[in-house]
Write a protein that holds these residues in place. Structure first.
Motif, PDB file in Angstrom:
ATOM      1  N   SER A  46     -10.655   6.902  19.410  1.00 37.01           N
ATOM      2  CA  SER A  46      -9.264   6.518  19.651  1.00 37.01           C
ATOM      3  C   SER A  46      -8.454   7.728  20.108  1.00 37.01           C
ATOM      4  N   GLU A  47      -8.728   8.909  19.553  1.00 39.18           N
ATOM      5  CA  GLU A  47      -8.041  10.129  19.996  1.00 39.18           C
ATOM      6  C   GLU A  47      -8.448  10.497  21.418  1.00 39.18           C
ATOM      7  N   ILE A  48      -9.741  10.454  21.689  1.00 39.10           N
ATOM      8  CA  ILE A  48     -10.233  10.778  23.031  1.00 39.10           C
ATOM      9  C   ILE A  48      -9.639   9.814  24.056  1.00 39.10           C
ATOM     10  N   SER A  50      -6.936   8.163  23.981  1.00 41.40           N
ATOM     11  CA  SER A  50      -5.494   8.317  24.178  1.00 41.40           C
ATOM     12  C   SER A  50      -5.161   9.483  25.102  1.00 41.40           C
ATOM     13  N   LYS A  51      -6.112  10.410  25.292  1.00 41.04           N
ATOM     14  CA  LYS A  51      -5.852  11.619  26.078  1.00 41.04           C
ATOM     15  C   LYS A  51      -6.615  11.698  27.395  1.00 41.04           C
ATOM     16  N   ARG A  52      -7.692  10.956  27.528  1.00 39.17           N
ATOM     17  CA  ARG A  52      -8.605  11.158  28.658  1.00 39.17           C
ATOM     18  C   ARG A  52      -8.783   9.924  29.519  1.00 39.17           C
ATOM     19  N   THR A  53      -9.084  10.173  30.775  1.00 41.58           N
ATOM     20  CA  THR A  53      -9.410   9.096  31.708  1.00 41.58           C
ATOM     21  C   THR A  53     -10.917   8.838  31.652  1.00 41.58           C
ATOM     22  N   GLU A  56     -12.643  11.786  33.215  1.00 40.92           N
ATOM     23  CA  GLU A  56     -12.646  12.970  32.359  1.00 40.92           C
ATOM     24  C   GLU A  56     -13.661  12.846  31.226  1.00 40.92           C
ATOM     25  N   TYR A  60     -16.808  15.430  30.740  1.00 34.69           N
ATOM     26  CA  TYR A  60     -17.042  16.187  29.514  1.00 34.69           C
ATOM     27  C   TYR A  60     -18.435  15.913  28.954  1.00 34.69           C
ATOM     28  N   PHE A  71      -9.746  21.218  29.278  1.00 39.92           N
ATOM     29  CA  PHE A  71      -9.133  20.254  28.365  1.00 39.92           C
ATOM     30  C   PHE A  71      -8.256  20.935  27.315  1.00 39.92           C
ATOM     31  N   TYR A  73      -9.246  23.222  24.992  1.00 41.89           N
ATOM     32  CA  TYR A  73      -9.920  23.564  23.746  1.00 41.89           C
ATOM     33  C   TYR A  73     -10.274  25.051  23.743  1.00 41.89           C
ATOM     34  N   LYS A  99      -8.545   2.867  23.111  1.00 43.49           N
ATOM     35  CA  LYS A  99      -7.227   3.341  23.512  1.00 43.49           C
ATOM     36  C   LYS A  99      -6.160   2.524  22.804  1.00 43.49           C
TER      37      LYS A  99
END
Length: 101
Positions: A46-48, A50-53, A56, A60, A71, A73, A99
């Motif tokens: 859910s975190e990934i 919310s931030k990534r397409t 992306e 990764y 990214f 990090y 998402k």
């Protein structure tokens, strides 16, 4: 008419059976470090999501060592996992299901 419907349903079933299940790919390769909605060793899906397409996420997975700085990090502990293109696409789609969750 019934024959046409039967053929269409058979074709849909065949195509669905050939598509990889992102959840199965996740359980095989990702479950040790990631969970769907809870923080584990790595970030939750859910975190990934919310931030990534989609692109992306695939980038990764394909090469975490070259992507972690892009990214934002400080480091990465994610190892390079040898997935087929289909497996990588399936997991990226599966991650994005989380998402907003």
């Amino acid at each position: 008419m019934k024959k046409i419907i039967a053929v269409i349903l058979s074709l849909i079933s065949f195509l669905s059976a050939n598509e990889l299940d992102g959840k199965k790919v996740f359980e095989t390769y990702c479950w040790g470090c990631h969970h769907q909605s809870a923080e584990a060793f790595g970030p939750s899906f859910s975190e990934i999501a919310s931030k990534r397409t989609y692109e992306e996420i695939q980038a990764y997975i394909l090469d975490p060592e070259s992507m972690y700085k892009a990214f934002g990090y400080k480091r990465t502990v994610m190892t390079k996992i040898k997935l087929t293109d289909e497996e990588r696409e399936a997991i990226a789609k599966y991650v994005l299901l989380y998402k907003g969750k």
